[in-house]
Design an enzyme around this catalytic site. Structure first.
Site, short mmCIF file in Angstrom:
data_model
loop_
_atom_site.label_atom_id
_atom_site.label_comp_id
_atom_site.label_asym_id
_atom_site.label_seq_id
_atom_site.Cartn_x
_atom_site.Cartn_y
_atom_site.Cartn_z
CG HIS A 18 53.90 -22.26 -7.63
ND1 HIS A 18 53.64 -21.13 -6.89
CD2 HIS A 18 53.26 -22.06 -8.82
CE1 HIS A 18 52.88 -20.30 -7.59
NE2 HIS A 18 52.64 -20.84 -8.77
CG HIS A 20 50.68 -22.82 -13.22
ND1 HIS A 20 49.40 -22.70 -12.73
CD2 HIS A 20 51.47 -22.03 -12.43
CE1 HIS A 20 49.41 -21.87 -11.70
NE2 HIS A 20 50.65 -21.46 -11.49
CG HIS A 198 48.41 -18.99 -7.53
ND1 HIS A 198 48.25 -20.35 -7.55
CD2 HIS A 198 49.38 -18.70 -8.45
CE1 HIS A 198 49.08 -20.86 -8.46
NE2 HIS A 198 49.78 -19.88 -9.01
CD GLU A 201 51.33 -14.25 -9.27
OE1 GLU A 201 50.17 -14.70 -9.23
OE2 GLU A 201 52.11 -14.46 -10.24
CG ASP A 279 54.35 -19.35 -11.50
OD1 ASP A 279 53.37 -20.12 -11.43
OD2 ASP A 279 54.24 -18.11 -11.40
N1 ADE Z 1 48.42 -19.28 -13.84
C1 ADE Z 1 49.59 -19.63 -14.36
N2 ADE Z 1 50.58 -18.95 -13.78
C2 ADE Z 1 50.01 -18.16 -12.84
C3 ADE Z 1 50.50 -17.24 -11.89
N3 ADE Z 1 51.80 -16.96 -11.77
N4 ADE Z 1 49.62 -16.60 -11.10
C4 ADE Z 1 48.31 -16.85 -11.21
N5 ADE Z 1 47.80 -17.71 -12.09
C5 ADE Z 1 48.64 -18.37 -12.89
ZN ZN Z 2 51.49 -20.07 -10.24
#
Ligand code: ADE
Ligand code: ZN
Length: 332
Positions: A18, A20, A198, A201, A279
């Site tokens: 996970h 980005h 996702h 969260e 993340d």
């Molecule tokens: N895009 C980048 N980080 C994110 C996250 N933690 N939750 C949702 N979208 C994201």
């Molecule tokens: Zn994320």
């Protein structure tokens, strides 16, 4: 013992599921790219950038994240961004990584899909050749946008199936339920992409249910809200659906007020297939090892717990079974 566990964390081969790639844009590189591309950024120096990284929730982070992504213009920019992360992987002994990218955040600014995917993919190929790091690419749809826009990038992704293993769903969660993207995900599955999303969260357990039932996901990204629903926990355990938890992210975005109050250990004890990820490490205070070490200290995780988290990440990866078993044997 604490030192022993920290050393174990640093030295053991790890996978990250996970991450980005846009969330690895360190302020120094942001300034360099802003200058190279003649893009205005509203900060005078690195300190000013870092002091802006105080978030009260997911949306307050996303505003800054999309704003900063605007310095990414050329294939070389996407290559440099990805390469910088891969150097961190080497440092942290991450041997396999599955990275997200958000094409809609760039295409809407006039950057072509080819520029993005080729820049990222060329860096990944080079890291495989030079460091032996394996990787997969997952394209995320931005859930604050409409499904139509998702179909446009899915058509681009279809032309690059050889490089993209799956599709995901990210951005602003609350108010953008999974069912908004049911048709899009069905089409992606028909085209042979694996799916992740996702969910949970900030959003409710129902969104996790819908990701499982409507989007047919192989993994839930985050999923920390699942403990509010016992039936859901039962289902996640029964199907061993992985939850890609990101502890430092959850604290930075105020999902938990303190790492000591994070529910990762509870999830692990209940038998959920959880693991640790970073993340958006340039924004949330650390890469994978930092996440593992801080979480170990805050939650008093034992060596066995850390081992389980790391084994879970290989088990839940999109590597083939032989490769998964090879890494798991090494860890044991
Ligand atoms: N895009 C980048 N980080 C994110 C996250 N933690 N939750 C949702 N979208 C994201
Ligand atoms: Zn994320």
């Amino acid at each position: 013992m604490r030192n022993q566990i920290s050393n174990f964390i640093k030295n053991v081969p790890k996978a990250e599921l996970h991450l980005h790639i846009e969330g690895t844009l360190e302020p120094e590189l942001m300034f360099k790219l802003a200058k190279r591309n003649n893009i205005f950024i509203p900060y005078k120096n690195v300190e000013e950038v870092k002091s802006a990284y105080k978030f009260k929730n997911l949306d307050s982070f996303l505003d800054i994240y999309y704003q900063s992504s605007k310095v990414l213009i050329t294939e070389e920019d996407f290559f440099d961004l990805t390469w910088a992360y891969l150097l961190k992987c080497k440092e942290d002994n991450i041997v396999h990584t599955e990275i997200f990218f958000d094409p809609q955040a760039h295409i809407d600014r006039g950057v072509s899909f080819e520029i993005i995917i080729n820049g990222i993919n060329n860096a990944l190929k080079k890291a495989n050749f030079e460091f032996g790091i394996s990787s997969k690419i997952i394209m995320c749809f931005l859930r604050h946008l409409e499904e139509d826009s998702g179909f446009n990038v899915l058509n681009d992704a279809i032309k690059h199936k050889d490089k993209i293993i799956g599709v995901g769903l990210d951005s602003s969660e609350i108010g953008n339920p999974p069912k908004k993207f049911e048709k899009l995900f069905n089409k992606a599955i028909e085209e042979g992409f694996l799916t992740v999303a996702h969910a949970g969260e900030e959003g409710p357990p129902e969104y996790i249910w819908d990701c499982i039932n409507l989007l047919k996901v192989k993994r839930i990204d985050h999923g920390v809200q699942c403990l509010k629903d016992d039936k859901l926990v039962e289902e996640l355990i029964k199907k061993q659906i992985p939850l890609t938890v990101c502890p430092l992210s959850n604290v930075k975005l105020c999902v938990f007020d303190n790492l000591k109050n994070h529910n990762l250990k509870k999830m692990l004890i209940r038998g959920l297939r959880v693991m640790v990820n970073s993340d958006d490490p340039a924004y949330f205070g650390g890469y994978l090892n930092q996440n593992l070490i801080e979480t170990h200290l805050a939650l008093n995780l034992k060596l066995e717990d850390i081992k389980n988290l790391i084994i879970n990440s290989f088990k839940s990866s999109f590597l083939d079974d032989d490769k998964k078993n090879e890494w798991i044997e090494k860890i044991n």
